[in-house]
Structure formats: C-alpha cells, structure tokens
Design an enzyme around this catalytic site. Structure first.
Site, short mmCIF file in Angstrom:
data_model
loop_
_atom_site.label_atom_id
_atom_site.label_comp_id
_atom_site.label_asym_id
_atom_site.label_seq_id
_atom_site.Cartn_x
_atom_site.Cartn_y
_atom_site.Cartn_z
N CYS A 72 -0.04 -12.77 8.92
CA CYS A 72 0.42 -11.88 7.84
C CYS A 72 1.73 -12.42 7.33
O CYS A 72 2.70 -12.53 8.10
CB CYS A 72 0.61 -10.46 8.38
SG CYS A 72 1.31 -9.29 7.19
N CYS A 186 -0.72 -14.60 0.90
CA CYS A 186 -1.16 -13.42 1.65
C CYS A 186 -2.51 -13.77 2.24
O CYS A 186 -3.39 -14.29 1.53
CB CYS A 186 -1.26 -12.20 0.73
SG CYS A 186 -1.99 -10.74 1.53
#
Length: 265
Positions: A72, A186
């Site tokens: 992440c 992302c």
C-alpha cells in the site's frame, strides 16, 4: 516452505500477490486486508500513524511470515519506518515507481496517479528530488479510482466514463498534454490497468507500477528452503467482521484464497 504476508487496506495488494507468485512460485503468499478501516487514502496521517504499526505487528504475530510486504503506497509512505522498528522480520514497502518512469520518459514529463494521501506526502517529494529533478512530474490524487477498482474486482459492471472522469484531471493542464509515462502509485490501480489505459490520451505510451520490483525484492530477501513437508494453504486475515468477509470472499476466491479469517484489530 517460506511464507510471505502481503498487507493492504483492501484488494489492491492482490496485484502484488500476483507478482510474487509469478516470480517465486514455491512460496506461500498469505494476505491481510484492513477492510474495516478502508479507504486509507481518505484517512488523516494521525489516524494511520496511530493504527498501522500496532496493526501490522499483530498481523505478523498471527500469520508468522518470513517477510512482510506493505502493499500500500499510502501506508508505506507514512509508516514503513515505524513498522520496521517494532518487528523482527524484513519489511518490504511499496514505493511509487518514480525512478523507472523518469528513466524511460521521452517527453520529459511523467504523470503520477495516486491516492490523495500519497500525493500530499513528503515521501513523494523526496522521491522526485532524488530521481526526477531533471524532468516534470504531474500529480493527481484520486480516491474515487480506488473505489472503482474495488467495485470492478468484485464483479460490478462499471462504465468507462467513470474511469475517464476519475483520471482526466491528470491531463487537464498544459503540462498534462506532455505526459508519456504514467506511474500507477496505488496497488489498486494495476487491477484496472485496461480501464486506465483506455482513459489515457493516445500519447501516453506506458503505464508503470511497482509490482515486479516488489516481487524481485522479496525474492532477494527470502532464504529459500526446500521441504517435503506439506504446508498449510495460504490464508487471508480480514478486519471489519463477517460482513466484510462475505463481501470480499468472492474476490479472494478468484485469487485462490479459500481460508479467510476475520480478526478484531
């Protein structure tokens, strides 16, 4: 047999799971999703700093992996160092692929597509100064695209217009018209790579993410063990209770996970 635990706020880290499986097929890859606190991109720095180190340590103690992957960008840019300080195994973070993008651009302008949390962090500023000081970097933070990725992976039918609207601000300014490489900063975004590519103007020649680099780093850090013993199947640890388990299970099953446990963390 080695075990790797991949962690993300939602399903985005499954793109990293794929990269690790492809590069290191003899490794068990467990997964953890903080679905009960999703999405990270809209949480404050203070909220995430208070939650992430303790949560990651608890997940590691439960899963007992050899390596922990923070799949992440938002979590890594904020709490990677803090997590490394309190656990005793290697921790691999997710770094936006600024360096390789800067190396291959032909126009001297790259775009960075990320969450609002990643876009505003000092970590990204530092990467730009270190690897992209000689080029122009255009940033766009979008939380909506993360939600679209989650919905797409769960099987919802979404119109291309929804992706176009989420991505178009990256190219709306004069500088955006020179972008030829877009960094998918992302881990959710590689799961909707085709939709993102269609939303980009024709002059964008390359979408680049960190998945392969993370797989290579995990491979370098693992101490390979040959064992004839049968190892338990890979499992998923999920926050947010049974409702989230029921919502996520069809997606996780598509990625080969049938053992899904809810954890109260």
């Amino acid at each position: 047999m080695n075990r790797v635990l991949v962690f993300d706020s939602g399903v985005g880290g499954l793109s990293i799971v794929n990269s690790i499986r492809e590069q290191i097929p003899d490794t068990i890859v467990d997964y953890a999703a903080d679905a009960g606190f999703f999405p990270y991109g809209l949480k404050s720095d203070e909220e995430l700093q208070a939650r992430l180190p303790k949560l990651c340590k608890a997940l590691i103690e439960k899963a007992k992996p050899d390596i922990f992957v923070m799949a992440c960008n938002t979590a890594s840019t904020l709490s990677l160092a803090s997590v490394r300080e309190i656990v005793d195994i290697p921790v691999v973070g997710t770094v936006p692929a600024i360096k390789p993008a800067a190396e291959i651009t032909q126009t001297g302008t790259i775009g960075v597509l990320a969450t609002p949390g990643t876009i505003r962090r000092q970590y990204l500023d530092d990467l730009e100064r270190q690897f992209a000081a000689h080029i122009k970097v255009v940033r766009h933070g979008t939380a909506g695209l993360v939600e679209l990725a989650e919905r797409h992976v769960r099987g919802e039918i979404l119109s291309q217009d929804m992706f176009d609207n989420a991505i178009s601000p990256l190219f709306s300014g004069a500088e955006g018209q020179n972008i030829d490489v877009v960094v998918l900063a992302c881990t959710h975004f590689p799961l909707i790579r085709d939709q993102i590519q269609k939303a980009c103007p024709a002059y964008v020649t390359k979408l680049i993410d960190s998945g392969d680099a993370i797989g290579r780093q995990v491979g370098r850090l693992l101490v390979r063990e040959k064992s004839s013993k049968k190892s338990p199947d890979a499992c998923v640890l999920l926050t947010g209770g049974r409702a989230n388990r029921d919502a996520y299970f069809p997606v996780l099953e598509k990625f080969g996970y049938t053992r899904v446990e809810t954890v109260d963390l």
